[in-house]
Design a protein around this motif. Structure first.
Motif, mmCIF file in Angstrom:
data_model
loop_
_atom_site.group_PDB
_atom_site.id
_atom_site.type_symbol
_atom_site.label_atom_id
_atom_site.label_comp_id
_atom_site.label_asym_id
_atom_site.label_seq_id
_atom_site.Cartn_x
_atom_site.Cartn_y
_atom_site.Cartn_z
ATOM 1 N N THR A 21 -7.384 2.342 -1.552
ATOM 2 C CA THR A 21 -6.084 2.540 -1.861
ATOM 3 C C THR A 21 -5.341 2.173 -3.118
ATOM 4 O OG1 THR A 21 -5.368 0.650 -0.631
ATOM 5 C CG2 THR A 21 -5.755 2.817 0.939
ATOM 6 N N ASP A 59 -5.084 0.540 -7.226
ATOM 7 C CA ASP A 59 -4.548 1.063 -8.499
ATOM 8 C C ASP A 59 -5.984 1.672 -9.294
ATOM 9 O OD1 ASP A 59 -2.656 1.407 -10.849
ATOM 10 O OD2 ASP A 59 -4.268 0.106 -11.668
ATOM 11 N N LEU A 60 -6.943 0.620 -9.584
ATOM 12 C CA LEU A 60 -8.272 0.884 -10.075
ATOM 13 C C LEU A 60 -8.935 2.436 -9.405
ATOM 14 C CD1 LEU A 60 -10.069 0.075 -12.357
ATOM 15 C CD2 LEU A 60 -11.452 -0.899 -10.560
ATOM 16 N N ARG A 108 -6.687 5.278 -10.665
ATOM 17 C CA ARG A 108 -6.608 5.631 -12.047
ATOM 18 C C ARG A 108 -8.067 5.831 -12.599
ATOM 19 N NH1 ARG A 108 -4.857 2.744 -15.844
ATOM 20 N NH2 ARG A 108 -5.023 0.713 -14.891
ATOM 21 N N ARG A 142 -6.330 -1.466 3.831
ATOM 22 C CA ARG A 142 -5.466 -1.848 5.036
ATOM 23 C C ARG A 142 -4.611 -0.988 5.700
ATOM 24 N NH1 ARG A 142 -3.782 -7.707 2.989
ATOM 25 N NH2 ARG A 142 -3.439 -6.219 1.316
ATOM 26 N N ARG A 143 -4.238 0.029 4.778
ATOM 27 C CA ARG A 143 -2.965 0.922 4.853
ATOM 28 C C ARG A 143 -3.663 1.869 5.939
ATOM 29 N NH1 ARG A 143 -1.319 1.924 -1.265
ATOM 30 N NH2 ARG A 143 -2.048 -0.435 -1.543
ATOM 31 N N ILE A 155 -10.576 -7.306 5.137
ATOM 32 C CA ILE A 155 -11.753 -7.667 4.841
ATOM 33 C C ILE A 155 -12.028 -8.978 5.460
ATOM 34 C CG2 ILE A 155 -12.455 -9.012 2.761
ATOM 35 C CD1 ILE A 155 -10.780 -7.057 0.807
ATOM 36 N N VAL A 195 -11.643 -4.551 -5.559
ATOM 37 C CA VAL A 195 -10.478 -5.475 -4.857
ATOM 38 C C VAL A 195 -10.464 -6.638 -5.638
ATOM 39 C CG1 VAL A 195 -10.889 -4.564 -2.400
ATOM 40 C CG2 VAL A 195 -12.727 -6.499 -3.238
HETATM 41 N N1 LIG Z 1 -6.345 -1.762 -11.943
HETATM 42 C C1 LIG Z 1 -7.083 -1.945 -13.420
HETATM 43 O O1 LIG Z 1 -6.715 -1.067 -14.348
HETATM 44 C C2 LIG Z 1 -8.306 -2.792 -13.121
HETATM 45 C C3 LIG Z 1 -8.662 -3.554 -12.162
HETATM 46 N N2 LIG Z 1 -9.727 -4.199 -12.155
HETATM 47 C C4 LIG Z 1 -10.082 -4.919 -11.146
HETATM 48 O O2 LIG Z 1 -10.341 -4.164 -10.115
HETATM 49 C C5 LIG Z 1 -10.314 -5.056 -8.712
HETATM 50 C C6 LIG Z 1 -8.764 -4.061 -8.199
HETATM 51 O O3 LIG Z 1 -7.762 -3.841 -8.683
HETATM 52 P P1 LIG Z 1 -6.663 -2.931 -8.613
HETATM 53 O O4 LIG Z 1 -7.074 -1.732 -7.886
HETATM 54 O O5 LIG Z 1 -5.649 -2.920 -9.534
HETATM 55 O O6 LIG Z 1 -5.756 -3.817 -7.382
HETATM 56 P P2 LIG Z 1 -4.660 -3.275 -6.392
HETATM 57 O O7 LIG Z 1 -4.010 -4.438 -6.094
HETATM 58 O O8 LIG Z 1 -4.114 -1.974 -6.735
HETATM 59 O O9 LIG Z 1 -5.527 -2.509 -5.043
HETATM 60 C C7 LIG Z 1 -6.314 -3.794 -4.327
HETATM 61 C C8 LIG Z 1 -6.836 -3.142 -3.073
HETATM 62 O O10 LIG Z 1 -7.647 -4.228 -2.285
HETATM 63 C C9 LIG Z 1 -7.127 -3.808 -1.103
HETATM 64 N N3 LIG Z 1 -7.079 -5.009 -0.252
HETATM 65 C C10 LIG Z 1 -6.402 -5.947 -0.588
HETATM 66 N N4 LIG Z 1 -6.406 -7.034 0.443
HETATM 67 C C11 LIG Z 1 -7.148 -6.394 1.289
HETATM 68 C C12 LIG Z 1 -7.522 -7.042 2.377
HETATM 69 N N5 LIG Z 1 -7.523 -8.132 2.885
HETATM 70 N N6 LIG Z 1 -8.222 -6.240 3.374
HETATM 71 C C13 LIG Z 1 -8.816 -5.030 2.919
HETATM 72 N N7 LIG Z 1 -8.323 -4.436 1.849
HETATM 73 C C14 LIG Z 1 -7.717 -5.137 0.789
HETATM 74 C C15 LIG Z 1 -6.041 -2.865 -1.135
HETATM 75 O O11 LIG Z 1 -5.700 -2.307 0.141
HETATM 76 P P3 LIG Z 1 -4.696 -2.175 0.884
HETATM 77 O O12 LIG Z 1 -3.278 -2.267 0.131
HETATM 78 O O13 LIG Z 1 -4.579 -0.921 1.724
HETATM 79 O O14 LIG Z 1 -4.492 -3.333 1.948
HETATM 80 C C16 LIG Z 1 -6.148 -2.207 -2.455
HETATM 81 O O15 LIG Z 1 -6.754 -1.137 -1.890
HETATM 82 C C17 LIG Z 1 -9.614 -6.310 -9.323
HETATM 83 O O16 LIG Z 1 -10.738 -7.032 -9.105
HETATM 84 C C18 LIG Z 1 -9.184 -5.947 -10.629
HETATM 85 O O17 LIG Z 1 -9.497 -7.213 -11.419
HETATM 86 C C19 LIG Z 1 -10.427 -4.102 -13.368
HETATM 87 C C20 LIG Z 1 -10.024 -3.614 -14.467
HETATM 88 C C21 LIG Z 1 -8.905 -2.853 -14.503
#
Ligand SMILES: NC(=O)C1=CN([C@@H]2O[C@H](COP(=O)(O)OP(=O)(O)OC[C@H]3O[C@@H](n4cnc5c(N)ncnc54)[C@H](OP(=O)(O)O)[C@@H]3O)[C@@H](O)[C@H]2O)C=CC1
Ligand SMILES: O=C1O[C@H](COP(=O)(O)O)[C@@H](O)[C@H](O)[C@H]1O
Length: 524
Positions: free
Chosen positions: A12, A14-15, A18, A44-45, A88, A120
């Motif tokens: 769910t 950002d990465l 995108r 979690r959504r 998680i 994540v």
């Molecule tokens: N965004 C980017 O452009 C880039 C990101 N990254 C790396 O990618 C990874 C993800 O980044 P990004 O997508 O931006 O982060 P976001 O905060 O947008 O997304 C985090 C994701 O993790 C999930 N999540 C968080 N906590 C839990 C939990 N306790 N249980 C289950 N799911 C969980 C969220 O799901 P929900 O909200 O549904 O709980 C969501 O899908 C990171 O390691 C970041 O450093 C690396 C390069 C670029």
């Protein structure tokens, strides 16, 4: 490619939205996904399968470079996707996930080959790996792989601890550490350039190369990421990983038939040969900067300290430039200058190889104004390779002018980094992923700099947003008699910009860059 279940943690986020879904979709259109492919998204959504598919469709419409394609392709792509709510830290959710995966494998007649993609935050990497192991998700009778995003640790010690923990659930061959710079098409073509062109291979050493410059400048500031970036800075965010990977990929010497293992061994050797810095000497070869208010592309922008979410009085680095030396047979005596910064004048990612001017005499130097021979590998904003040579200009005066052989990917739509990397992970090819030895050596090299920054042994230079960083970065090269190529405020580069003759060649005709040799690739 073998049938695979793609289990996406952070589906769910950002990465995923995108980068991951658009990359998977493009691979689907290019028929580069396994013929039997199941994707299970996790977060979690409280999404249903239908709302998950609608979100994936939306992300493709928004971010895929093929968004104009027939919408029925998108429907077809997502129609088998499943979503499962998973927290998680909750073990029972992994049991539920295991049932879902097994059910899908049965329905789709898939062998239990499972790729776990952790999109994540890094704090979740270890608990997920442990839960995969404890739940039995990783002990089925097929292969398992773990794809993890950056950052891999915060310093040498934390990276070692993380690696140790992941190793309890996955072997090194099963871990694919993403460094998206290694997925960039020009980086992947770099070695093909060297391997397939003896003329370049023969020049790739300290007899012929005066210096190497690696730049990754960005115009963006910290954006909405202060919470992350203010604890990380340019050194951890870009330098320890992307920039050192570019250095390894540039300095590596590979004979034509090199295999995957050789690439890995030789990259490690480069890192081992990198001259270490002592904490007290860091200031002599590392420039630390932070952007102040200025204007970028004509728009006024605030300074880093005034960005929302940044701690008051922060000493965080948004710019770093460094001089590195590789103490080995090929590179001894060749400085590698590396810089990266936010809020710079322009977005540019490039490698410049400046060749020695061996054959110039003081007479020809003065009369002909011969420019340095350069090989320029441009990754952003455009992708190209340019060789600058000197030739008589045809005016009859005997003057010498620089000419350029430009190699552009004419008409070719290059894949995004994530497409290359996901395709390789699905194929079990870890050539363009960061291996533990390299990551550990990169952290070990960066550690004295981290400590010197922490202890304020290195001055923090403010630079105006929209420039090329602090002037001390220019001095770093000037003291060796060099300058950064292509900075618009550097007069000596004007010859290149105002080139008179340019030989444009199609992508294939001059050098064979089209593909990375298969011999590099290893199927597990
Ligand atoms: N965004 C980017 O452009 C880039 C990101 N990254 C790396 O990618 C990874 C993800 O980044 P990004 O997508 O931006 O982060 P976001 O905060 O947008 O997304 C985090 C994701 O993790 C999930 N999540 C968080 N906590 C839990 C939990 N306790 N249980 C289950 N799911 C969980 C969220 O799901 P929900 O909200 O549904 O709980 C969501 O899908 C990171 O390691 C970041 O450093 C690396 C390069 C670029
Ligand atoms: O990993 C990161 O990279 C981007 C720059 O990537 P690029 O492909 O656009 O050059 C950078 O903005 C970000 O801070 C960093 O985390």
């Amino acid at each position: 490619m073998e049938p695979t279940t793609f289990v996406l943690f952070g589906a769910t986020g950002d990465l995923a939205k995108r980068k991951i879904y658009p990359a998977l979709f493009n691979l689907f259109l290019d028929e580069k996904l396994p013929s039997s492919f199941s994707l299970i998204g996790l977060g979690r959504r409280e999404w249903t399968d239908a709302s998950f598919r609608a979100n994936v469709e939306q992300s493709i419409r928004e971010f895929s470079r093929r968004q104009g394609k027939d919408p029925s392709f998108v429907k077809q792509f997502v129609e088998t996707f499943k979503y499962s709510v998973l927290d998680i830290g909750r073990q029972e959710d992994y049991v539920k996930l295991k049932h879902l995966i097994e059910q899908r494998e049965e329905e789709l007649h898939l062998p239990p080959n499972r790729l776990f993609y952790l999109s994540v935050g890094p704090e979740h990497f270890q608990p997920i790996a442990a839960n995969i192991q404890e739940s039995g998700l990783g002990s089925a009778n097929g292969w398992k792989r773990l794809v993890i995003e950056k950052p891999f640790g915060h310093d040498l010690q934390s990276a070692r601890v993380l690696n140790e923990k992941l190793s309890q659930a996955f072997t090194e061959n099963e871990i694919f550490r993403i460094d998206h710079y290694l997925g960039k098409p020009m980086v992947q073509k770099l070695e093909a350039l060297q391997q397939n062109n003896p003329v370049i291979q023969g020049l790739w050493n300290n007899r012929h190369i005066a210096n190497v410059q690696i730049t990754a400048n960005e115009t963006v500031g910290v954006e909405e990421r202060a919470g992350y970036y203010d604890h990380v800075g340019a050194l951890r965010d870009m330098f320890q990983n992307h920039m050192l990977q570019l250095l390894m990929m540039t300095a590596i010497q590979l004979p034509r038939e090199s295999g995957f293992d050789e690439v890995q061994v030789k990259k490690k050797r480069i890192m081992e040969a990198l001259e270490p810095l002592l904490k007290q000497d860091v200031a002599a070869s590392v420039i630390r900067g932070q952007y102040a208010a200025g204007s970028v592309k004509g728009e006024p922008v605030r300074g880093y300290v005034d960005e929302p979410g940044v701690a008051a009085g922060t000493m965080n680095d948004t710019f770093i430039a460094a001089k590195l030396q590789i103490d080995d047979y090929f590179w001894r005596g060749v400085p590698f200058y590396i810089r990266t910064g936010k809020r710079m004048k322009e977005k540019s990612t490039r490698i410049v190889i400046e060749f020695k001017e061996q054959f110039t005499t003081s007479l020809t130097e003065k009369k002909d104004h011969a420019e340095a021979n350069l090989l320029v590998i441009e990754m952003s904003p455009n992708e190209s390779i340019t060789l600058q040579l000197n030739a008589k200009d045809g005016s009859g005066t005997g003057a010498v002018k620089p000419v350029h052989i430009d190699i552009h990917p004419a008409g070719e739509q290059l894949p995004e980094a994530y497409e290359n990397l996901i395709r390789d992970a699905l194929a079990g090819d870890s050539t363009f992923f960061a291996h533990w030895d390299e990551v550990e050596l990169a952290w070990a090299w960066a550690q004295p700099i981290l400590e010197a920054f922490e202890e304020n042994l290195v001055p923090l230079h403010l630079y105006e947003a929209g420039t090329y960083g602090p002037s001390e970065s220019d001095e770093l090269l000037a003291q060796d008699g060099f300058h950064w190529w292509f900075d618009a405020n550097n007069e000596q580069t004007n010859a290149l910009v105002s080139q008179e003759y340019s030989y444009h060649n199609s992508w294939n005709t001059l050098v064979s860059l089209q593909s990375t040799p298969d011999s590099w690739r290893k199927s597990c």
